[in-house]
Design an enzyme around this catalytic site. Structure first.
Site, PDB file in Angstrom:
ATOM      1  N   GLY A 216       0.835  -1.206   0.000  1.00 34.49           N
ATOM      2  CA  GLY A 216       0.000   0.000   0.000  1.00 34.49           C
ATOM      3  C   GLY A 216       0.859   1.240   0.000  1.00 34.49           C
ATOM      4  O   GLY A 216       2.062   1.171  -0.212  1.00 34.49           O
ATOM      5  N   ASN A 217       0.225   2.385   0.216  1.00 30.34           N
ATOM      6  CA  ASN A 217       1.001   3.622   0.315  1.00 30.34           C
ATOM      7  C   ASN A 217       0.353   4.549   1.326  1.00 30.34           C
ATOM      8  O   ASN A 217      -0.689   4.231   1.890  1.00 30.34           O
ATOM      9  CB  ASN A 217       1.150   4.274  -1.061  1.00 30.34           C
ATOM     10  CG  ASN A 217      -0.179   4.661  -1.648  1.00 30.34           C
ATOM     11  OD1 ASN A 217      -0.860   5.536  -1.136  1.00 30.34           O
ATOM     12  ND2 ASN A 217      -0.579   3.974  -2.728  1.00 30.34           N
ATOM     13  N   ARG A 218       0.955   5.695   1.559  1.00 29.67           N
ATOM     14  CA  ARG A 218       0.582   6.531   2.705  1.00 29.67           C
ATOM     15  C   ARG A 218      -0.495   7.561   2.386  1.00 29.67           C
ATOM     16  O   ARG A 218      -0.789   8.420   3.204  1.00 29.67           O
ATOM     17  CB  ARG A 218       1.838   7.242   3.225  1.00 29.67           C
ATOM     18  CG  ARG A 218       2.851   6.273   3.782  1.00 29.67           C
ATOM     19  CD  ARG A 218       4.112   6.995   4.213  1.00 29.67           C
ATOM     20  NE  ARG A 218       3.854   7.974   5.268  1.00 29.67           N
ATOM     21  CZ  ARG A 218       4.766   8.831   5.703  1.00 29.67           C
ATOM     22  NH1 ARG A 218       5.973   8.835   5.186  1.00 29.67           N
ATOM     23  NH2 ARG A 218       4.477   9.685   6.654  1.00 29.67           N
TER      24      ARG A 218
END
Ligand SMILES: Cc1cc2nc3c(=O)[nH]c(=O)nc-3n(C[C@H](O)[C@H](O)[C@H](O)COP(=O)(O)O)c2cc1C
Length: 414
Positions: A216-218
């Site tokens: 995933g990412n932030r």
């Protein structure tokens, strides 16, 4: 009548009109949000509203007397004064009846008189059964009010008065409050995106390695939600494709929830088919596992970690830009960049703009991760024609409005 806008630097005077719907109790929370943020609020309920929530509640929460008709305190001419001196009138909930009266200029109580005398922005948050909302009479009244520059927030879908569900539910009070704050900040409800359909994507996608783990990412989704809220406040019909966010639905916005980049691509491409503009504020994962495991990957006895083969995801921004679904469609991308050995943030962003083929690229310098989850942002908006607009550090809502200013100018010239 064109709104005159709010007086900067002074306590803003808000008129909270409440009409006789089951959701009248939710207006108490909206009233609280206004008073606690320092606004001077005058509540003007209809007689029917008082059947749902009594005058003592409105009076105690606003610290002012309330009346429904034009015959109290006549020496102060309240039927004219309240509207004339308001910076914002918001009617929550707005019944089918009050929308009809406002559209036709009836003035048989204090609220409808106030609506005729107000020259400030006017917001209606309707709530009613789906049949009432969809009736041609209500549709025509809403269209009339929108044409006159009022902001009529689309009702949400969900549980209605009884056991039934459908479109017609009042959006949550904090979301109505946020929309009103947008309107107060702009000082106008001028619907420069009225009649326009826009698509906004938000959040970060997840690519599953197995049923419990993902890449995933932030991205928090805050900037995409601010864009959706701002577009709705400017009158657009907004579809927000949200990837893995836990934020409340913005008032008047259709929210489609997705998890993976593939799902994000499908929903955005489908909504873009009838859209005038698409703003890709989501952070799609560039890669996904080639062969995700159907069962949880176990630790190996020999202590070695598994290696995971990745494949590239579809480039949604490039696809939207090169295969425009409609002539004149405006496509906006976001680029979260950190500079590297090959160039500065802006060098890399200019190259990305050319590669993607979009009209505008909103460039964030994310060195140090400062932007993620923050209510603030700063950016440079690069245009395909070579123009660049610097947006200094400020709220994500403020950046959203600059993006829509740029989109609106381009839509008008096509
Ligand atoms: C229990 C109940 C719930 C109602 N809820 C709504 C509603 O959610 N929306 C609406 O437009 N009318 C609703 N109505 C009908 C309005 O109260 C009615 O049209 C009334 O005349 C509205 O007056 P006003 O617009 O002056 O407040 C409801 C009526 C009852 C008895």
């Amino acid at each position: 009548m064109p709104p005159t806008g709010a007086r900067p630097g002074s306590v803003l005077r808000v008129v909270l009109g409440v009409s006789g719907g089951i959701a009248a109790y939710k207006a108490c929370e909206l009233l609280r949000l206004f008073t606690e943020s320092g606004h001077d609020v005058t509540v003007v309920p209809t007689a029917a509203a008082l059947e749902f929530v009594g005058a003592p509640t409105w009076s105690a929460l606003s610290g002012k007397p309330v009346s429904t008709d034009v015959w109290s305190n006549v020496h102060q001419v309240p039927h004219v004064r309240i509207g004339q001196s308001a910076d914002l009138v918001v009617v929550t909930p707005a019944t089918a009846d009050v929308l009809a009266k406002a559209a036709h200029g009836l003035a048989d109580d204090l609220l409808t008189n106030t609506l005729l005398t107000a020259r400030c922005p006017v917001v209606f948050a309707p709530a009613m059964h789906t049949e009432m909302w969809e009736h041609p009479a209500t549709r025509a009244n809403v269209a009339t009010l929108r044409e006159r520059g009022c902001l009529v927030i689309e009702p949400a879908e969900g549980r209605l008065t009884g056991k039934d569900t459908g479109k017609g539910r009042l959006p949550e009070p904090p979301e109505i409050f946020d929309t009103c704050r947008e309107v107060l900040a702009r000082g106008t409800t001028t619907p420069d995106l009225a009649g326009r359909r826009v698509v906004v994507s938000a959040g970060g996608t997840r690519e599953y390695l197995d049923p419990v783990r993902f890449l995933g990412n932030r991205s928090s989704g805050l900037q995409g939600y601010a864009l959706a809220r701002a577009a709705a406040a400017r009158g657009a019909e907004v579809t927000l494709v949200a990837a893995n966010t836990s934020l409340p639905d913005p008032a008047g916005v259709k929210v489609v929830r997705v998890e993976t980049t593939g799902q994000l691509r499908d929903e955005v491409v489908s909504a873009a088919a009838s859209a005038d503009a698409v703003v890709m504020a989501a952070a799609p994962a560039d890669f996904r596992p080639v062969d995700p495991s159907g069962t949880k990957i176990k630790k190996a006895a020999d202590g070695f970690a598994p290696s995971i083969d990745l494949t590239q995801n579809p480039d949604i921004l490039h696809e939207l830009s090169t295969e425009r679904a409609r002539p004149g469609q405006v496509i906006v991308g976001f680029a979260a960049e950190t500079g590297d050995d090959t160039g500065s943030v802006l060098d890399l962003a200019r190259a990305k703009l050319a590669r993607k083929g979009c009209d505008l690229l909103v460039v964030n310098d994310v060195s140090g991760g400062a932007v993620f989850g923050s209510p603030e942002n700063e950016a440079v908006i690069l245009a395909a024609d070579g123009a660049a607009v610097e947006v200094p550090r400020g709220s994500k809502a403020a950046l959203a409005h600059v993006v829509w200013d740029e989109v609106t100018r381009r839509l008008a010239s096509r």
